[in-house]
Scaffold this motif. Structure first.
Motif, PDB file in Angstrom:
ATOM      1  N   TYR A   1     -12.876  -3.872   3.372  1.00 45.23           N
ATOM      2  CA  TYR A   1     -11.795  -3.210   4.103  1.00 45.23           C
ATOM      3  C   TYR A   1     -10.581  -4.130   4.300  1.00 45.23           C
ATOM      4  O   TYR A   1      -9.445  -3.669   4.438  1.00 45.23           O
ATOM      5  CB  TYR A   1     -12.388  -2.791   5.446  1.00 45.23           C
ATOM      6  CG  TYR A   1     -11.553  -1.964   6.366  1.00 45.23           C
ATOM      7  CD1 TYR A   1     -11.350  -0.611   6.125  1.00 45.23           C
ATOM      8  CD2 TYR A   1     -11.000  -2.507   7.522  1.00 45.23           C
ATOM      9  CE1 TYR A   1     -10.614   0.170   7.008  1.00 45.23           C
ATOM     10  CE2 TYR A   1     -10.275  -1.753   8.400  1.00 45.23           C
ATOM     11  CZ  TYR A   1     -10.073  -0.411   8.139  1.00 45.23           C
ATOM     12  OH  TYR A   1      -9.351   0.360   9.019  1.00 45.23           O
TER      13      TYR A   1
ATOM     14  N   CYS B   1     -19.161   7.286   5.543  1.00 41.79           N
ATOM     15  CA  CYS B   1     -18.224   6.955   4.467  1.00 41.79           C
ATOM     16  C   CYS B   1     -17.581   8.213   3.881  1.00 41.79           C
ATOM     17  O   CYS B   1     -16.408   8.188   3.480  1.00 41.79           O
ATOM     18  CB  CYS B   1     -18.947   6.170   3.369  1.00 41.79           C
ATOM     19  SG  CYS B   1     -19.342   4.476   3.826  1.00 41.79           S
ATOM     20  N   VAL B   2     -18.327   9.316   3.826  1.00 38.07           N
ATOM     21  CA  VAL B   2     -17.742  10.580   3.382  1.00 38.07           C
ATOM     22  C   VAL B   2     -16.609  10.984   4.330  1.00 38.07           C
ATOM     23  O   VAL B   2     -15.514  11.388   3.893  1.00 38.07           O
ATOM     24  CB  VAL B   2     -18.816  11.689   3.310  1.00 38.07           C
ATOM     25  CG1 VAL B   2     -18.177  13.042   3.031  1.00 38.07           C
ATOM     26  CG2 VAL B   2     -19.849  11.362   2.238  1.00 38.07           C
TER      27      VAL B   2
ATOM     28  N   ALA C   1     -13.542   8.725   3.841  1.00 36.27           N
ATOM     29  CA  ALA C   1     -12.822   9.006   2.596  1.00 36.27           C
ATOM     30  C   ALA C   1     -11.946  10.249   2.725  1.00 36.27           C
ATOM     31  O   ALA C   1     -10.975  10.402   1.972  1.00 36.27           O
ATOM     32  CB  ALA C   1     -13.813   9.179   1.453  1.00 36.27           C
TER      33      ALA C   1
ATOM     34  N   CYS D   1     -20.127   4.985  -0.180  1.00 42.42           N
ATOM     35  CA  CYS D   1     -21.003   6.149  -0.060  1.00 42.42           C
ATOM     36  C   CYS D   1     -21.985   6.220  -1.221  1.00 42.42           C
ATOM     37  O   CYS D   1     -23.188   6.416  -1.019  1.00 42.42           O
ATOM     38  CB  CYS D   1     -20.161   7.423   0.007  1.00 42.42           C
ATOM     39  SG  CYS D   1     -21.132   8.937   0.046  1.00 42.42           S
TER      40      CYS D   1
ATOM     41  N   TRP E   1      -6.779   3.489  -1.103  1.00 41.01           N
ATOM     42  CA  TRP E   1      -7.715   2.998  -0.088  1.00 41.01           C
ATOM     43  C   TRP E   1      -8.911   3.919   0.120  1.00 41.01           C
ATOM     44  O   TRP E   1      -9.978   3.487   0.530  1.00 41.01           O
ATOM     45  CB  TRP E   1      -6.982   2.777   1.245  1.00 41.01           C
ATOM     46  CG  TRP E   1      -6.350   3.997   1.826  1.00 41.01           C
ATOM     47  CD1 TRP E   1      -5.079   4.439   1.633  1.00 41.01           C
ATOM     48  CD2 TRP E   1      -6.954   4.940   2.726  1.00 41.01           C
ATOM     49  NE1 TRP E   1      -4.841   5.594   2.338  1.00 41.01           N
ATOM     50  CE2 TRP E   1      -5.980   5.926   3.026  1.00 41.01           C
ATOM     51  CE3 TRP E   1      -8.207   5.054   3.305  1.00 41.01           C
ATOM     52  CZ2 TRP E   1      -6.227   6.998   3.870  1.00 41.01           C
ATOM     53  CZ3 TRP E   1      -8.459   6.119   4.159  1.00 41.01           C
ATOM     54  CH2 TRP E   1      -7.493   7.077   4.432  1.00 41.01           C
ATOM     55  N   ARG E   2      -8.776   5.215  -0.187  1.00 35.76           N
ATOM     56  CA  ARG E   2      -9.901   6.131  -0.003  1.00 35.76           C
ATOM     57  C   ARG E   2     -11.049   5.825  -0.960  1.00 35.76           C
ATOM     58  O   ARG E   2     -12.216   6.138  -0.671  1.00 35.76           O
ATOM     59  CB  ARG E   2      -9.441   7.574  -0.194  1.00 35.76           C
ATOM     60  CG  ARG E   2      -8.443   8.046   0.859  1.00 35.76           C
ATOM     61  CD  ARG E   2      -8.075   9.499   0.668  1.00 35.76           C
ATOM     62  NE  ARG E   2      -6.995   9.903   1.550  1.00 35.76           N
ATOM     63  CZ  ARG E   2      -7.152  10.315   2.817  1.00 35.76           C
ATOM     64  NH1 ARG E   2      -8.363  10.389   3.325  1.00 35.76           N
ATOM     65  NH2 ARG E   2      -6.110  10.667   3.546  1.00 35.76           N
ATOM     66  N   ALA E   3     -10.724   5.203  -2.101  1.00 37.91           N
ATOM     67  CA  ALA E   3     -11.761   4.860  -3.073  1.00 37.91           C
ATOM     68  C   ALA E   3     -12.763   3.845  -2.497  1.00 37.91           C
ATOM     69  O   ALA E   3     -13.913   3.785  -2.949  1.00 37.91           O
ATOM     70  CB  ALA E   3     -11.130   4.309  -4.348  1.00 37.91           C
TER      71      ALA E   3
ATOM     72  N   PHE F   1     -14.214   3.902   0.388  1.00 37.87           N
ATOM     73  CA  PHE F   1     -15.289   4.584   1.100  1.00 37.87           C
ATOM     74  C   PHE F   1     -16.140   5.444   0.167  1.00 37.87           C
ATOM     75  O   PHE F   1     -17.340   5.609   0.406  1.00 37.87           O
ATOM     76  CB  PHE F   1     -14.692   5.410   2.230  1.00 37.87           C
ATOM     77  CG  PHE F   1     -13.876   4.585   3.194  1.00 37.87           C
ATOM     78  CD1 PHE F   1     -14.467   3.609   3.977  1.00 37.87           C
ATOM     79  CD2 PHE F   1     -12.499   4.737   3.278  1.00 37.87           C
ATOM     80  CE1 PHE F   1     -13.726   2.825   4.847  1.00 37.87           C
ATOM     81  CE2 PHE F   1     -11.740   3.966   4.148  1.00 37.87           C
ATOM     82  CZ  PHE F   1     -12.362   3.004   4.919  1.00 37.87           C
ATOM     83  N   TRP F   2     -15.547   5.988  -0.898  1.00 42.29           N
ATOM     84  CA  TRP F   2     -16.368   6.692  -1.888  1.00 42.29           C
ATOM     85  C   TRP F   2     -17.317   5.711  -2.580  1.00 42.29           C
ATOM     86  O   TRP F   2     -18.479   6.040  -2.836  1.00 42.29           O
ATOM     87  CB  TRP F   2     -15.484   7.395  -2.914  1.00 42.29           C
ATOM     88  CG  TRP F   2     -14.811   8.629  -2.411  1.00 42.29           C
ATOM     89  CD1 TRP F   2     -13.466   8.875  -2.374  1.00 42.29           C
ATOM     90  CD2 TRP F   2     -15.434   9.790  -1.859  1.00 42.29           C
ATOM     91  NE1 TRP F   2     -13.212  10.113  -1.825  1.00 42.29           N
ATOM     92  CE2 TRP F   2     -14.407  10.702  -1.508  1.00 42.29           C
ATOM     93  CE3 TRP F   2     -16.756  10.163  -1.621  1.00 42.29           C
ATOM     94  CZ2 TRP F   2     -14.667  11.946  -0.942  1.00 42.29           C
ATOM     95  CZ3 TRP F   2     -17.024  11.392  -1.063  1.00 42.29           C
ATOM     96  CH2 TRP F   2     -15.997  12.273  -0.718  1.00 42.29           C
TER      97      TRP F   2
END
Length: 522
Positions: free
Chosen positions: A69, A129-130, A133, A213, A205-207, A209-210
């Motif tokens: 992060y 994490c979902v 994201a 997950c 940045w969302r990648a 958390f995917w």
């Protein structure tokens, strides 16, 4: 006739000699095998290494979710329209939950079992994490909340993993196993920023958390399929064959182990309240030593991205992530080497204790707490680690302030990483030695203290840098770490007293239980 009688007499004499020799061998002192050693021997050496390596893999997620992060903090500040100080609060809240959550999951795993709690924590991590994201950039409060939930799921993997190591290892091998186990959690600080910088820089940045997950979900499936239950009390109560909860779908590990003889559960009651561990002064001293080392480590890592961008403007998100490899690599090397050193030191002190007890009658039983200098065996080299890390921390601050070649700070962060994990591993190994039946609980207490102190330091580190300057800030952190030095000698002095006291209390509990059992039979 005379020859025949002589032969009979000679045969009779030989039989007497053989009987005497057998009697002498039976009377000779046999090595004493403790109850813990008898249980841990059900896994072969190769199976133990497999369990430790797999547990280390699970332990990656606690630091990985924190460190992946960090390189994205400037991007998140722009995306959510918040200041750097507010975005840093998501790091602080994560560290707070990282300390609090294991206080729940650790004691639960000491009673319910390692396998189901590990699976539950990874499931929580995957679901959080979902949510992260998909979080809208207009809802900063939701980002904070989901980061807390993410910490609640991921942070406990280290405490539960330490419990697994305590379950399957003896004191003589625990240092090496614990060193390999902590390699997993230390891979997180090394590769987390690299992965985070690459994903945030190329996919957004969302990648981040995917990715977490998917990785956590794969690990969850592996636990369900392969991981055996290691908690001794589960086997004593005959629950180890409950399908899916305690018995893996594909039971590869331990399938050739001989069945344990049926016996009543241990008479020693394991407290459900982990806070009772704080009533042990020798454990408290070790908690403080570990907390000082961890806080200074986070005081360095939490500012690497911002300080390096200011000092070396040519760096981008990806190259800043690569800079974390130095401190992470130092932790990986330090974890492996320190574990081996701990085992070597233990064996050296054990050989010395056996030599001193050579002439005493009966067998040498080093499991008796008053027969072995455990604290000296574990803590002898700790002052060297503390002084070296203090010097490296002070030098790091002035290298950044004077804007020397980037190689200088990177070398010093490698040394800081090596020494910080050495300090924390030595303290953690000794704590598990002291209360082996509560290995997850004492690791949870360790997380609580060191994460609390680290969170406080991270929350004020920016103010310290602005008010004192970079160089003097890290001089102060070096002095904070040096405060741990007298606690090392205090632990060596008071440790044996409280360790023997706990041993006598356990013996009294067992004797009382034996009398009650005899009374029930009558």
């Amino acid at each position: 006739m005379s020859v025949h009688n002589n032969d009979q007499k000679r045969l009779s004499d030989d039989d007497d000699k053989n009987n005497d020799q057998a009697a002498d061998e039976a009377a000779a002192p046999q090595p004493v095998l403790s109850v813990e050693d008898a249980y841990t021997s059900r896994f072969s050496r190769r199976e133990k290494w497999f369990i430790v390596c797999f547990t280390a893999f699970v332990g990656v997620f606690s630091p990985l979710t924190a460190n992946i992060y960090l390189p994205a903090l400037p991007t998140l500040s722009v995306a959510f329209g918040k200041s750097t100080e507010l975005i840093n609060l998501t790091v602080t809240m994560y560290m707070v939950l990282q300390g609090v959550a294991p206080m729940l999951w650790g004691p639960v795993s000491d009673h319910v079992g390692r396998r189901p709690i590990s699976a539950a924590c990874l499931l929580i991590l995957s679901l959080s994490c979902v949510g992260l994201a998909l979080v809208p950039t207009s809802d900063f409060w939701l980002l904070m909340l989901l980061r807390c939930l993410q910490a609640a799921g991921s942070a406990s993997t280290i405490a539960i993993g330490a419990g697994v190591v305590g379950d399957i290892s003896t004191r003589a091998e625990r240092g090496g196993f614990f060193g390999i186990f902590t390699l997993g959690p230390m891979v997180g600080p090394a590769i987390g920023p690299v992965i985070g910088g690459a994903l945030a820089g190329h996919l957004g940045w969302r990648a981040l958390f995917w990715f977490l997950c998917i990785a956590a979900s794969i690990c969850f499936v592996i636990i369900i399929l392969f991981q055996p239950e290691t908690l001794k009390s589960i086997h004593e109560r005959g629950r180890s064959n409950i399908f899916l909860i305690y018995r893996p779908v594909i039971p590869i590990i331990g399938r050739n182990a001989p069945p344990l003889p049926p016996r009543a559960p241990s008479a020693i009651k394991i407290p459900r309240n982990p806070f009772a561990l704080f009533l042990n002064p020798d454990v408290d001293v070790l908690l403080l030593i570990s907390a000082f080392g961890c806080a200074v480590y986070y005081g360095v890592t939490a500012t690497i991205s911002t300080l390096f961008v200011q000092t070396y403007p040519s760096l981008n998100e990806t190259t800043i992530g690569l800079c974390y490899l130095a401190i992470g690599g130092g932790m990986i090397v330090g974890s492996s080497i320190t574990g081996r050193i701990l085992d070597m030191e233990y064996q050296r002190f054990k050989a010395r204790a056996q030599a001193q007890l050579q002439g005493e009658p009966g067998s040498v039983h080093l499991n008796q707490e008053d027969g072995f200098p455990l604290e000296k065996a574990r803590l002898r080299l700790l002052p060297i680690y503390i002084l070296t890390m203090s010097a490296a921390t002070a030098g790091y601050g002035w290298c950044i302030q004077e804007k020397v070649n980037i190689a200088g700070p990177l070398i010093l962060t490698f040394i800081i990483g090596y020494m910080s994990i050495s300090i924390m591993n030595v303290a953690s190994t000794l704590m598990i030695d002291l209360v082996p039946g509560q290995s997850s609980s004492v690791t949870a207490c360790n997380n609580l203290i060191r994460c609390t102190l680290s969170a406080v330091l991270v929350s004020v580190i920016e103010l310290m840098l602005k008010g004192m300057g970079i160089g003097w800030t890290y001089i102060l952190l070096a002095g904070l770490l040096a405060l741990a030095l007298p606690f090392v000698y205090l632990a060596i002095r008071i440790g044996p007293v409280y360790r023997v006291r706990r041993q006598k209390l356990r013996e009294m509990q067992m004797a009382r239980a034996a009398l009650q059992e005899e009374g029930g039979k009558v």
